[in-house]
Design a protein around this motif. Structure first.
Motif, PDB file in Angstrom:
ATOM      1  N   PRO A 165       0.819  -1.216   0.000  1.00  0.00           N
ATOM      2  CA  PRO A 165       0.000   0.000   0.000  1.00  0.00           C
ATOM      3  C   PRO A 165       0.852   1.265   0.000  1.00  0.00           C
ATOM      4  O   PRO A 165       1.957   1.304   0.548  1.00  0.00           O
ATOM      5  N   SER A 166       0.332   2.303  -0.613  1.00  0.00           N
ATOM      6  CA  SER A 166       1.003   3.600  -0.609  1.00  0.00           C
ATOM      7  C   SER A 166       0.867   4.247   0.760  1.00  0.00           C
ATOM      8  O   SER A 166      -0.167   4.133   1.421  1.00  0.00           O
ATOM      9  N   GLU A 167       1.914   4.935   1.192  1.00  0.00           N
ATOM     10  CA  GLU A 167       1.890   5.647   2.464  1.00  0.00           C
ATOM     11  C   GLU A 167       1.860   7.160   2.257  1.00  0.00           C
ATOM     12  O   GLU A 167       1.964   7.918   3.223  1.00  0.00           O
ATOM     13  N   ALA A 224       4.095   9.923  -5.364  1.00  0.00           N
ATOM     14  CA  ALA A 224       2.939   9.082  -5.688  1.00  0.00           C
ATOM     15  C   ALA A 224       2.807   8.956  -7.214  1.00  0.00           C
ATOM     16  O   ALA A 224       3.292   9.815  -7.950  1.00  0.00           O
ATOM     17  N   PRO A 225       2.142   7.878  -7.671  1.00  0.00           N
ATOM     18  CA  PRO A 225       1.600   6.767  -6.885  1.00  0.00           C
ATOM     19  C   PRO A 225       2.695   5.810  -6.437  1.00  0.00           C
ATOM     20  O   PRO A 225       3.549   5.417  -7.220  1.00  0.00           O
ATOM     21  N   GLN A 226       2.641   5.455  -5.195  1.00  0.00           N
ATOM     22  CA  GLN A 226       3.667   4.666  -4.537  1.00  0.00           C
ATOM     23  C   GLN A 226       3.140   3.266  -4.272  1.00  0.00           C
ATOM     24  O   GLN A 226       1.950   3.059  -4.096  1.00  0.00           O
ATOM     25  N   GLY A 227       4.041   2.258  -4.240  1.00  0.00           N
ATOM     26  CA  GLY A 227       3.634   0.917  -3.851  1.00  0.00           C
ATOM     27  C   GLY A 227       3.538  -0.053  -5.009  1.00  0.00           C
ATOM     28  O   GLY A 227       4.141   0.139  -6.073  1.00  0.00           O
ATOM     29  N   PHE A 233      -1.252  15.054   3.010  1.00  0.00           N
ATOM     30  CA  PHE A 233      -0.673  15.581   4.235  1.00  0.00           C
ATOM     31  C   PHE A 233       0.805  15.218   4.355  1.00  0.00           C
ATOM     32  O   PHE A 233       1.610  15.997   4.855  1.00  0.00           O
ATOM     33  N   THR A 234       1.181  14.003   3.905  1.00  0.00           N
ATOM     34  CA  THR A 234       2.576  13.582   4.027  1.00  0.00           C
ATOM     35  C   THR A 234       3.450  14.205   2.952  1.00  0.00           C
ATOM     36  O   THR A 234       4.663  14.341   3.130  1.00  0.00           O
ATOM     37  N   GLY A 235       2.874  14.571   1.793  1.00  0.00           N
ATOM     38  CA  GLY A 235       3.687  15.117   0.714  1.00  0.00           C
ATOM     39  C   GLY A 235       4.528  14.024   0.083  1.00  0.00           C
ATOM     40  O   GLY A 235       4.047  12.921  -0.165  1.00  0.00           O
ATOM     41  N   TYR A 236       5.800  14.308  -0.158  1.00  0.00           N
ATOM     42  CA  TYR A 236       6.679  13.314  -0.759  1.00  0.00           C
ATOM     43  C   TYR A 236       7.856  13.028   0.172  1.00  0.00           C
ATOM     44  O   TYR A 236       8.108  13.758   1.140  1.00  0.00           O
ATOM     45  N   SER A 238      21.680  19.806   0.857  1.00  0.00           N
ATOM     46  CA  SER A 238      20.446  19.859   1.638  1.00  0.00           C
ATOM     47  C   SER A 238      19.267  19.494   0.755  1.00  0.00           C
ATOM     48  O   SER A 238      19.378  19.416  -0.478  1.00  0.00           O
ATOM     49  N   GLU A 239      18.122  19.290   1.421  1.00  0.00           N
ATOM     50  CA  GLU A 239      16.902  18.921   0.705  1.00  0.00           C
ATOM     51  C   GLU A 239      16.472  20.005  -0.273  1.00  0.00           C
ATOM     52  O   GLU A 239      15.855  19.723  -1.311  1.00  0.00           O
ATOM     53  N   SER A 240      16.799  21.253   0.032  1.00  0.00           N
ATOM     54  CA  SER A 240      16.388  22.376  -0.823  1.00  0.00           C
ATOM     55  C   SER A 240      17.414  22.715  -1.900  1.00  0.00           C
ATOM     56  O   SER A 240      17.282  23.731  -2.573  1.00  0.00           O
TER      57      SER A 240
END
Length: 442
Positions: free
Chosen positions: A206-208, A251-254, A212-215, A331-333
């Motif tokens: 399943p995708s998580e 997404a789509p994940q899984g 709200f979680t974003g990526y 960094s992430e950015s």
């Protein structure tokens, strides 16, 4: 006349005195408080109390958040001062919960890399091999990405550092050309009890991700330990490269699956997996390699004791089928480059149906697996008669709809759309994309 005025004044004083002596009892010149006004006063007091009850917790939460954000910013600044950009980047890639502390579990990845000791995941026992069951040999086939298919190749990769593409350039062959599995490990593909009908789809993994979680973070090198059904998928994908991420950042994940056909003893299950690979390692910045999709099918017995067929591959029928992203900072950015390319072949396939680990005669005695001439004993398998089935194309379409709900609407190639619109007297809505909308290569 004067006496009359004095009498009136004396009478008024007596009335006022009477009112003062009985303030709660209405006198002749005083009216009782209106009930509606009293009700309003009580409501105002209750609203004020309710406001205080709500305001205090919210203000406390905001204050706590402000304090934590400030503390996190100070820790980040201190870490940058102590570790520098490169060190902070490595630290952040391990700090999965972003609390500026490394727990033993977060440090485990780098500890395993330094010591060379990698303990098996706890969940591997649950989905581990059956030593007495049948075994299946899976073979990996791989042709590297066509570098000329990348947009950056048009100008000779101008501005692209050599270290950024080092992992991609060095990936010329599969990490493991072949691997032996227990047939029972593939029970991860069996449908749940409420999805036993032909054409029904379900989530293998399943995708998580949600709004709200974003990526997931980009600045990572090592995948998390797989659990449950992820163990088999991770093991299969690691035949291509040692660092597969079973769950993609976006997404789509899984992974999803669909029952294509059913017989008395077998299922034919079509599946689709969205996964990606991290090609670079420290000290190079991350390079993400995301195939459009992994698709395939498996024919296995209902008790998963025997696997008749297995195939997993990246479709190569489109001119572009892989998305690539790499970072240019610590960094992430940090700035990120994006490109798309073509991968000719990335495939896993069972060399033959699964066979018993030990061969027994009619009396139950173990016999040699070689015949008199020293050749392996050949097994003959019965033809499968399907009781109910749908086409591979229809099963694949149902997987697409599960992953991409917008696929419930039919999309047509550009060359066919106008004829179809004319026949149905409808307008044409066209989309021009750099890549595909219904897989991970866009």
């Amino acid at each position: 006349m004067a006496m009359d005025v004095r009498k009136r004044k004396n009478g008024e004083k007596e009335d006022l005195a009477s009112d003062d002596r009985n303030p709660k009892s209405p006198g002749k010149g005083r009216k009782a408080p209106h009930p509606e006004r009293s009700h309003r006063r009580r409501c105002s007091k209750l609203l004020a109390i309710l406001f205080l009850l709500l305001f205090v917790p919210i203000a406390s939460l905001l204050g706590i958040k402000y304090y934590r954000d400030g503390l996190h910013a100070r820790r980040h600044e201190a870490a940058l001062h102590c570790l520098g950009n490169e060190g902070l980047f490595l630290f952040s890639s391990l700090d999965s919960d972003n609390d500026m502390f490394l727990s033993p579990e977060e440090f485990r990845t780098i500890a395993e890399k330094l010591t060379g000791i990698s303990p098996p995941a706890e969940s591997e026992e649950e989905w581990g091999p059956d030593e007495n069951g049948e075994t299946l040999t899976v073979v990996a086939k791989f042709q590297p990405l066509v570098m000329e298919s990348m947009t950056k190749s048009k100008d000779g990769f101008l501005g692209v550092s050599h270290s950024s593409l080092s992992g991609l350039r060095d990936w010329k062959s599969p990490a493991s050309p072949s691997r032996v599995y227990s047939a029972s490990q593939f029970r991860a593909f069996l449908p749940p009890k409420n999805k036993l009908e032909v054409g029904e789809s379900w989530w293998l993994i399943p995708s998580e991700l949600n709004i709200f979680t974003g990526y997931l973070a980009n600045n990572r090198y090592h995948p998390p330990a797989p659990r449950g059904k992820e163990v088999l998928i991770h093991s299969l994908l690691s035949m291509f490269h040692p660092r597969p991420f079973v769950k993609t950042r976006f997404a789509p994940q899984g992974a999803v699956a669909c029952v294509r056909a059913i017989s008395n003893y077998y299922y034919d299950i079509v599946f689709r997996i969205h996964a990606e690979f991290q090609l670079n390692d420290v000290p190079d910045f991350p390079f993400w390699f995301s195939p459009g999709q992994f698709t395939g099918n498996i024919v296995l017995s209902r008790d998963s004791s025997h696997v008749r067929e297995f195939r997993l591959h990246v479709p190569n029928n489109r001119s572009l089928n892989v998305d690539m992203e790499w970072l240019y900072g610590a960094s992430e950015s940090s700035n990120m480059e994006v490109d798309i390319g073509y991968l000719p072949q990335m495939e896993l396939e069972a060399a033959a149906p699964s066979i018993p680990s030990f061969i027994h005669d009619e009396e139950g005695n173990v016999i040699d697996s070689l015949d008199a001439n020293g050749e392996p004993i050949q097994f003959v398998f019965e033809e499968i008669e399907w009781l109910s089935q749908i086409t591979r194309e229809e099963a694949g379409r149902r997987l697409e709809v599960t992953l991409y709900p917008f696929k419930k609407v039919s999309y047509h190639p550009f060359s066919e759309a106008f004829d179809r619109a004319k026949a149905e007297n409808k307008l044409v809505h066209s989309l021009l994309l750099w890549g595909a909308l219904d897989d991970q290569s866009c």
